[in-house]
Design an enzyme around this catalytic site. Structure first.
Site, PDB file in Angstrom:
ATOM      1  N   GLU A 363     -46.149   7.762 -53.797  1.00  0.00           N
ATOM      2  CA  GLU A 363     -45.829   9.037 -53.149  1.00  0.00           C
ATOM      3  C   GLU A 363     -46.682   9.283 -51.909  1.00  0.00           C
ATOM      4  O   GLU A 363     -46.177   9.731 -50.877  1.00  0.00           O
ATOM      5  CB  GLU A 363     -45.988  10.194 -54.139  1.00  0.00           C
ATOM      6  CG  GLU A 363     -45.127  10.100 -55.374  1.00  0.00           C
ATOM      7  CD  GLU A 363     -43.680   9.730 -55.079  1.00  0.00           C
ATOM      8  OE1 GLU A 363     -43.173  10.026 -53.974  1.00  0.00           O
ATOM      9  OE2 GLU A 363     -43.050   9.118 -55.949  1.00  0.00           O
ATOM     10  N   HIS A 448     -33.377   3.175 -53.566  1.00  0.00           N
ATOM     11  CA  HIS A 448     -34.293   2.699 -54.602  1.00  0.00           C
ATOM     12  C   HIS A 448     -33.943   1.286 -55.058  1.00  0.00           C
ATOM     13  O   HIS A 448     -34.795   0.571 -55.591  1.00  0.00           O
ATOM     14  CB  HIS A 448     -34.272   3.640 -55.808  1.00  0.00           C
ATOM     15  CG  HIS A 448     -34.802   5.015 -55.522  1.00  0.00           C
ATOM     16  ND1 HIS A 448     -33.982   6.067 -55.232  1.00  0.00           N
ATOM     17  CD2 HIS A 448     -36.066   5.488 -55.466  1.00  0.00           C
ATOM     18  CE1 HIS A 448     -34.719   7.153 -55.010  1.00  0.00           C
ATOM     19  NE2 HIS A 448     -35.985   6.827 -55.146  1.00  0.00           N
TER      20      HIS A 448
END
Length: 715
Positions: A363, A448
């Protein structure tokens, strides 16, 4: 146009494995010790960075003029990196009539004396649109966005959503557009957000993508075990999870605030004893311990490896929120609030918080990407965005050297998933969804899953092929071309990727351009024709991108890979520079068609000819003269990719192949293809003659058709 020139070779970066704990701090942090130089960049103090940014700002107007930008364009300095040899890499964003130009970013490379040596463009050349007054209203654009959203269900516009007028320069022809956000149920939870870009003149949807750049919505959570944290004391003597040594990063209890506003009900964690959590999810501090430790180790990794001080390299820490929303199977970074959010998981993963080490690294890296290349979160650039976070999230896990969570190339292996991980870098296909080999449809796959191509490349570059155990887990480096070779180690591979990200990638970089960027970064760090650059090329070939460079010697692995069927044609070519890898050498062009722009893919190498694509009446030619056609039964072969906005089989837009002024083949919008297709033209009528060859493109008054030409051969 200029080819990127190789910069002086720099010292190879070394990744130092850190310890699992740092001493507790109860006061203001002192200056960090001098960090190792990584990826060839100098360390910069906060004052030094401000001075470099100020200089870049003062140079902006002259730089814009030197690059041939229009009078309505402005460059805005975003980042400056300085090489060990004094060369500078200045990243600029662009505006047009004061509007942000999406896809207008660029990196200007300057020698130590300030001379511009080359430029890396997201959109090459000047930007121009018909006007900046939209035909469509912002309200209509928002309504279109709600109807068209595909990543969220029951899309709606909330008071947190926006509609911004921009110049959309992601395609060849820039247009005025609205960039809208909408909210609905999606991968990131019940309040997922999606961006929808709408043409401000026609209402056509130009792009759409998720705004939360998260680890994934499939399972999360980890406890890092017994660790020491950096904390601070408030005025009443209570301790808080404020990490003064890492930019005053603060971890908050979101108290189940909605993911669209994690700060809504947030409160500060406080403790009278400076002892946090008990290792269980019943104690709300436990997830905060994980997040605080993970973010600190991520900061240390970037600082001690690449001289980067925080997400934006300005020494400022981003706030983090744990216990976000309810039953949230996600963790994400949001650049609009400069913050990170971590959900508590759900029954699908036994309510394990999403606070694993590699998740924290993942992140925070989204923030680093936003502050540097700002890779668009859709198409192939979106896959590269996710791969970058997986790569450096993995490196953070190795760096932390936490005995509870040893380093490996599994993503989210501590998240209590049914199959034991979210993704695997050694063989991405094992999760059942990720791509392990490149194909022309990679840009249409969820980011993803298309990230698997970049992840696979990084693993093979680092570790090579074959079975091995890493961090107590089995790994098996598979390839798409049956090749086998040894890697260069994760430290060198990470240095190459970081330099490519921060120096040569832009918002529109795709996988072909990433290959070019990493090869250049390897040459910068370890030398052109080095073993490291060679292995980088081998790893890309092993995931079906390009062919390996010539073997430089020095004990290179065997066997040599089988050449890709989509590689550059072999010898015996009567043309000069048929693959365009020497730029314009040998060719005459009426427009700047020969390019290495990352907006379109090359067929072989990184250079190709991009003809037409204007959507208005236009013509272009690309030619070469004095070509000695061989005797016998010679033929012209080349690779052609056609994309069009036209429909049907009527040839509105054409590409003609002319020999000595006679048309020998014609292609049109009716020949549209998903990828490159090889074309063959019989030249027996010209055997033994000296001829001229011309590609002539012509478009009608509306709807664009693009013709990409590469690897042209006469033999």
């Amino acid at each position: 146009m200029n080819r990127k020139t190789a910069l002086a070779a720099a010292v190879a970066a070394a990744l130092t494995l850190g310890t699992a704990a740092m001493a507790t701090s109860q006061g203001v942090a002192q200056a960090s010790p001098t960090a190792q130089s990584g990826a060839g960049f100098q360390a910069m103090s906060a004052v030094g960075r401000l001075a470099a940014m100020d200089q870049a700002g003062k140079e902006a107007a002259a730089t814009a003029k030197a690059l041939g930008l229009g009078p309505d364009e402005r460059l805005v300095a975003k980042e400056v990196l300085v090489d060990n040899n004094g060369a500078r890499h200045v990243r600029y964003d662009r505006t047009y009539h004061g509007l942000p130009v999406v896809g207008g970013d660029l990196v200007v490379h300057r020698a130590k004396n300030g001379t511009i040596t080359s430029t890396t463009w997201a959109h090459q050349g000047a930007v121009q649109v018909a006007g900046v007054t939209p035909r469509l209203t912002a309200k209509d654009a928002s309504a279109t966005a709600e109807r068209s959203a595909k990543h969220v269900k029951q899309a709606r516009t909330t008071n947190l959503d926006t509609s911004q007028l921009v110049v959309w320069a992601v395609g060849k022809t820039p247009v005025l557009a609205y960039r809208n956000t909408v909210t609905g149920a999606g991968e990131a939870g019940a309040n997922s957000r999606e961006a929808v870009v709408v043409d401000a003149a026609t209402g056509t949807v130009l792009d759409q993508y998720e705004t939360e750049q998260g680890i994934s919505g499939t399972g999360n959570g980890v406890n890092v075990g017994q660790v020491t944290l950096e904390t601070s004391q408030d005025g009443s003597g209570n301790y808080t999870l404020t990490d003064a040594l890492h930019g005053s990063t603060i971890v908050y209890d979101s108290n189940n605030s909605p993911q669209s506003n994690p700060a809504q009900n947030a409160s500060t964690f406080t403790d009278t004893t400076d002892n946090w959590g008990d290792g269980t999810t019943a104690n709300r501090e436990s997830a905060a311990v994980d997040a605080s430790f993970g973010l600190a180790r991520t900061w240390d990794f970037y600082k001690n490896t690449f001289n980067r001080s925080g997400i934006r390299n300005d020494g400022r820490g981003a706030p983090a929120y744990v216990h976000v929303d309810n039953q949230l199977l996600n963790a994400f970074y949001d650049d609009s609030c400069f913050c990170m959010s971590f959900g508590d998981g759900s029954s699908q993963n036994n309510n394990t918080p999403l606070t694993a080490l590699d998740v924290s690294g993942h992140e925070m890296t989204h923030g680093v990407t936003a502050a540097t290349a700002n890779l668009n979160y859709s198409g192939e650039s979106g896959g590269l965005n996710e791969a970058t976070s997986d790569i450096f999230g993995t490196m953070v896990e190795f760096y932390a050297n936490d005995p509870v969570n040893p380093g490996n190339y599994y993503i989210g292996e501590k998240l209590n998933m049914g199959n034991g991980y979210l993704r695997r870098m050694d063989d991405p296909t094992l999760d059942g969804s990720s791509l392990g080999c490149y194909n022309s449809n990679a840009g249409s796959v969820d980011v993803h899953y298309s990230s698997g191509i970049g992840n696979h490349f990084f693993y093979l570059t680092s570790e090579g092929t074959g079975a091995k155990t890493i961090g107590g887990l089995p790994h098996n480096g598979t390839t798409c071309n049956g090749d086998s070779f040894s890697g260069i180690g994760k430290d060198m591979a990470a240095a190459i990727w970081y330099r490519a990200l921060t120096t040569y990638m832009t918002s529109t970089t795709d996988y072909n351009a990433a290959r070019t960027a990493t090869l250049q970064a390897a040459a910068d760090l370890y030398g052109a024709n080095s073993q490291e650059q060679y292995i980088v090329s081998k790893a890309w070939a092993a995931v079906s991108l390009g062919t390996a460079l010539p073997n430089p010697g020095g004990g290179t692995p065997t066997p040599t890979p089988t050449p890709s069927p989509t590689g550059t044609p072999g010898g015996g070519n009567a043309l000069v520079n048929g693959g365009f890898e020497q730029g314009t050498t040998g060719w005459t062009q009426s427009a700047n068609d020969i390019t290495n722009s990352n907006q379109q893919p090359a067929h072989g190498g990184s250079w190709y000819a991009w003809m037409m694509g204007y959507g208005s009446t236009a013509g272009e030619t690309l030619s070469q003269s004095n070509i000695a056609v061989p005797a016998g039964t010679p033929k012209l072969t080349f690779w052609l990719k056609v994309t069009t906005q036209e429909s049907g089989t009527t040839p509105y837009d054409t590409l003609k192949v002319n020999v000595n002024g006679t048309t020998v083949a014609t292609y049109s919008n009716a020949n549209a293809s998903a990828g490159y297709v090889q074309k063959t033209v019989n030249l027996s009528a010209y055997a033994g003659q000296t001829v001229s060859l011309q590609f002539a493109g012509q478009e009608d008054a509306s709807l664009a058709t693009t013709f990409l030409v590469d690897d042209v051969k006469i033999g």
